[in-house]
Scaffold this active site. Structure first.
Site, short mmCIF file in Angstrom:
data_model
loop_
_atom_site.label_atom_id
_atom_site.label_comp_id
_atom_site.label_asym_id
_atom_site.label_seq_id
_atom_site.Cartn_x
_atom_site.Cartn_y
_atom_site.Cartn_z
N SER A 104 -8.52 -0.73 -5.78
CA SER A 104 -8.89 -0.58 -4.38
C SER A 104 -10.41 -0.53 -4.24
O SER A 104 -11.08 -1.49 -4.58
CB SER A 104 -8.21 0.65 -3.76
OG SER A 104 -7.99 0.46 -2.38
N LYS A 164 0.85 -1.19 0.00
CA LYS A 164 0.00 0.00 0.00
C LYS A 164 0.88 1.23 0.00
O LYS A 164 1.04 1.94 1.01
CB LYS A 164 -0.94 -0.02 1.21
CG LYS A 164 -2.20 0.82 0.96
CD LYS A 164 -3.07 0.23 -0.11
CE LYS A 164 -4.25 1.11 -0.42
NZ LYS A 164 -5.07 0.61 -1.52
#
Length: 588
Positions: free
Chosen positions: A384, A188
Site C-alpha cells: 500500500s 481492500k
C-alpha cells in the site's frame, strides 16, 4: 507566605540542578564509553545467534540536538548480517550456534539471515542448532544448520500456514457502534470485517494465493537444506509428522534428539575442547557491535547511501518504528547533495499508512532520481503506502516472501448513532453553512459528507494508480487490473511487473553501485533521527519513574498483549485517507 514561596523555589531549583547534574553525568559517561570496544573475542570462539531482541532492519542513529549528543545502535538485522559476513573471515570464530532461538523476525528478514548463514557455511565453519521446541518460523531459520538438535521432550511445529480474520458486522448491529467504511478496491480487506459477517470470495482467493506462495518459498528452502522433497515436506505438514521428537527424527527434520548438555559436548568435541571446560561464546549482538567498526572500509570515498523506511507511515519526524516525512526527506536531501554518494538504496519495510505522507516522500524520491539513481529493496512488507513510496525507483528488488501490492485506499469512521439511541444520547447541531458540521459520531453519516470523502478517496486512488503506472512503465488500466487493494508475494509481484528482481538488500546495493558507476564503495546508513531532551529522558530506564509508558505496559501486559494494544492505538491514530495493507502476517 513569601517565605514559603522562597523555600519552594529553592527546593525546585535544587531539584532541577540535581536532575541536570544527574543526566549530565549519564550523558558524559555515555559519550566517554561510546568509543570503547568492550567486546573481546577469544580464539576458538563460537557465536551464539540469539535473535530474540532483534526485530528491526535498522537499529537507528539519533541526534539529541539539545546536547549535541549522538547515539547509534547495532542490533538491527542489517548489523546481524554484517556480523555474520565479518565472522566468515575472522580466524577467532569457528562456528555459529543457534541455541533456543526465539526470533521475532518477519519472513523476508528470516530468509536474509538464513541466506547469510548459507554463505557462512561455505567458509568451512559450522552452523549448529538446538531447541527445546521449534515453532514453524524458528524451524525455517534453524533448518539451515549443518546439524539440527531437538530436546527429547520437544516438538517441531510444522503444519503449514493459516490465517484467521474476525468478522464483526453482527457485533456492530448488536452493540450500536458501527464503522462507516468508504473504500476503493474490492480486495481492500482491511475493512471487510466491518462490512460482512463472513469472508468474501475475493478475499478468500487472495489469501489462498498469498499463503500458498509464502509456503512454497519456505518449503523450497527447507527442502534444499534438509535434502527432502517438497512433496515429503507437505506430507509431513499434513500429518503433523514432527509433533514428537521420534517422528521429527524419523522424518529427517532433525538430526539428533538430545539434551542441551549433550549438544554442548558435541560443540566441545568439534572445537577440541575438554568436556570439563567451557568453550568461549560471544553473542551475535556483541559481535555485531564489534564488527560495526571494521565491516566498512573507510578508505573508500564512494558511498552508497542506504535509507531505511520502516514501520507504519504516519508523518512527522519519524523514528525506527514510524516512517515520517521529516527524517526520510532530510536523508534523501543529504544523500543527493553529498558528492561522495553515488547512488541511493531505499530499504522499505512498511505496510503503509498515511496517503499524504506517502505522497510527500514519493515527491522527494522523484526529485532525487533526477540527480542520482534510486534503487528500492523491499523487506517483510512494502505494501500500500509502502509500495507507493517504492513505485518510482529506478529498480525494485523484493524478497520471495515480501508482502507487497495492496494498491488501494480506504477511509473508516466510527459511528455511535444507534448506541446513542440505545442509552439515551441525542446530539443536536447548529451551523452557519450546509457542510459546516462535518461528521458527528452520534449522527447518521450525511450523504453529502460521504460523497466528499468518497471523492477524496477516488482522487487518492487515481493518483496512486498514476504513480505506479508512471514508475513501472504501465498503463493505469494495467495497474488497476492487478491493484484493487490485492496483496502479493514478491514472487508473484515479480511476475506481474510490480518488482524488477528477486533479491535481498545486498543485491540492491550492488545494482545501485552499478548505476552509480562505482565498483569500489562503502555503505552509509540513514536516517539520523533528530530528538529533543524530553525524548532522551524517556529512554532512561534505570528507575521506574523514568520508564516509558510502553515499557511499563509491556511489563503488565506481556509482549503479545502489548502488541494488541499497539494495533488498537495505531488504528485510532490514523487520520486522513489511508493507504495501508489489510493485515499483518506473522509466522511463529
Amino acid at each position: 507566605m513569601r517565605f514559603l514561596g522562597n523555600v519552594l523555589a529553592t527546593i525546585v531549583g535544587i531539584f532541577i540542578f540535581c536532575m541536570i547534574f544527574f543526566f549530565g553525568i549519564i550523558i558524559i559517561g555515555a559519550i566517554a564509553g561510546s568509543g570503547e570496544d568492550t567486546v573481546s573475542v577469544k580464539k576458538n570462539s563460537v557465536i551464539e545467534l540469539d535473535l530474540s531482541k532483534v526485530s528491526l532492519d535498522y537499529a537507528g542513529k539519533t541526534n539529541y540536538k539539545d546536547f549535541n549528543y549522538f547515539e547509534a545502535h547495532h542490533d538491527g538485522v542489517t548489523d546481524i548480517l554484517n556480523a555474520i559476513e565479518a565472522a566468515k573471515t575472522d580466524d577467532k570464530i569457528k562456528g555459529i550456534s543457534i541455541l533456543n532461538n526465539q526470533s521475532q523476525l518477519g519472513l523476508a528478514q528470516s530468509k536474509a539471515v538464513r541466506d547469510k548463514l548459507e554463505e557462512f557455511k561455505k567458509s568451512g565453519k559450522f552452523v549448529y542448532a538446538y531447541a527445546n521446541y521449534y515453532s514453524q518460523g524458528e524451524y525455517y531459520l534453524n533448518s539451515v544448520a549443518d546439524q539440527v538438535y531437538l530436546n527429547p521432550m520437544g516438538e517441531v511445529d510444522f503444519k503449514g500456514l493459516s490465517s484467521e480474520i474476525i468478522y464483526m458486522k453482527d457485533l456492530q448491529e448488536k452493540s450500536g457502534v458501527k464503522m462507516e467504511v468508504i473504500r476503493h478496491g474490492k480486495y481492500k480487506s482491511a475493512v471487510e470485517p466491518f462490512l460482512a459477517q463472513e469472508m468474501s470470495p475475493e478475499n478468500r482467493e487472495q489469501m489462498t494465493v498469498l499463503l500458498n506462495s509464502v509456503w512454497n518459498t519456505i518449503v523450497a528452502d527447507i527442502s534444499k537444506s534438509r535434502k527432502l522433497s517438497v512433496a515429503q515436506l507437505n506430507a509431513i505438514a499434513n500429518t503433523l509428522g514432527a509433533r514428537t521428537p521420534e517422528l521429527a527424527l524419523a522424518n529427517k527434520l532433525v538430526d539428533k534428539v538430545a539434551y542441551e548438555d549433550e549438544y554442548h559436548d558435541m560443540i566441545r568435541a568439534k572445537l577440541k575442547v575438554d568436556k570439563k571446560e567451557k568453550y568461549d561464546i560471544v553473542s551475535i549482538t556483541d559481535y555485531a557491535k564489534k564488527a560495526s567498526s571494521t565491516v566498512e572500509d573507510y578508505s573508500k570515498n564512494d558511498i552508497i547511501a542506504v535509507i531505511y523506511a520502516q514501520g507504519e507511515i504516519a508523518g512527522g519526524e519519524g523514528d525506527v518504528n514510524v516512517i515520517g516525512e521529516g527524517s526520510i526527506k532530510r536523508s534523501l536531501q543529504e544523500a543527493r547533495e553529498d558528492k561522495d554518494v553515488k547512488a541511493i538504496v531505499l530499504r522499505v519495510n512498511s505496510p503503509g499508512g498515511s496517503a499524504l505522507t506517502s505522497e510527500l516522500i514519493w515527491r522527494e524520491i522523484e526529485i532525487t532520481k533526477k540527480v542520482k539513481p534510486v534503487v528500492v529493496s523491499m523487506g517483510n512488507y512494502a505494501a500500500s503506502g509502502g509500495y507507493y513510496i517504492a513505485a518510482n525507483a529506478d529498480r525494485i528488488f523484493a524478497e520471495p516472501n515480501t508482502i507487497t501490492g495492496s494498491i488501494g485506499v480506504f477511509g473508516m469512521l466510527p459511528n455511535m448513532n444507534q448506541l446513542g439511541k440505545n442509552i439515551g444520547i441525542n446530539a443536536e447541531q447548529v451551523k452557519t453553512h450546509e457542510n459546516a458540521s462535518g461528521y458527528s459520531v452520534f449522527e447518521p453519516i450525511d450523504e453529502n459528507f460521504k460523497g466528499f470523502v468518497l471523492e477524496s478517496i477516488e482522487k487518492t486512488y487515481a493518483t496512486f494508480l498514476k504513480r505506479v503506472a508512471d514508475g513501472r512503465k504501465m498503463t493505469t488500466a494495467q495497474v488497476d487490473a492487478i491493484a484493487q487493494g490485492r496483496v502479493w508475494t514478491g514472487v508473484d509481484a515479480h511476475k506481474l511487473g510490480l518488482v524488477d528482481e528477486i533479491g535481498g538488500l545486498d543485491a540492491a546495493i550492488k545494482y545501485a553501485a552499478k548505476l552509480g558507476k562505482t565498483s569500489s564503495y562503502r555503505t552509509e546508513n540513514y536516517p539520523e533521527y533528530e530528538k529533543s531532551f524530553e525524548d532522551m529522558l524517556a529512554n532512561f530506564t534505570g528507575m521506574a519513574m523514568f520508564k516509558t509508558k510502553e515499557q511499563l505496559l509491556k511489563e503488565q501486559l506481556g509482549e503479545e498483549g502489548f502488541q494488541m494494544l499497539e494495533q488498537i492505538k495505531r488504528v485510532k491514530s490514523r487520520k486522513g485517507i489511508q493507504a495501508i495493507m489489510p493485515y499483518e502476517i506473522q509466522i511463529h
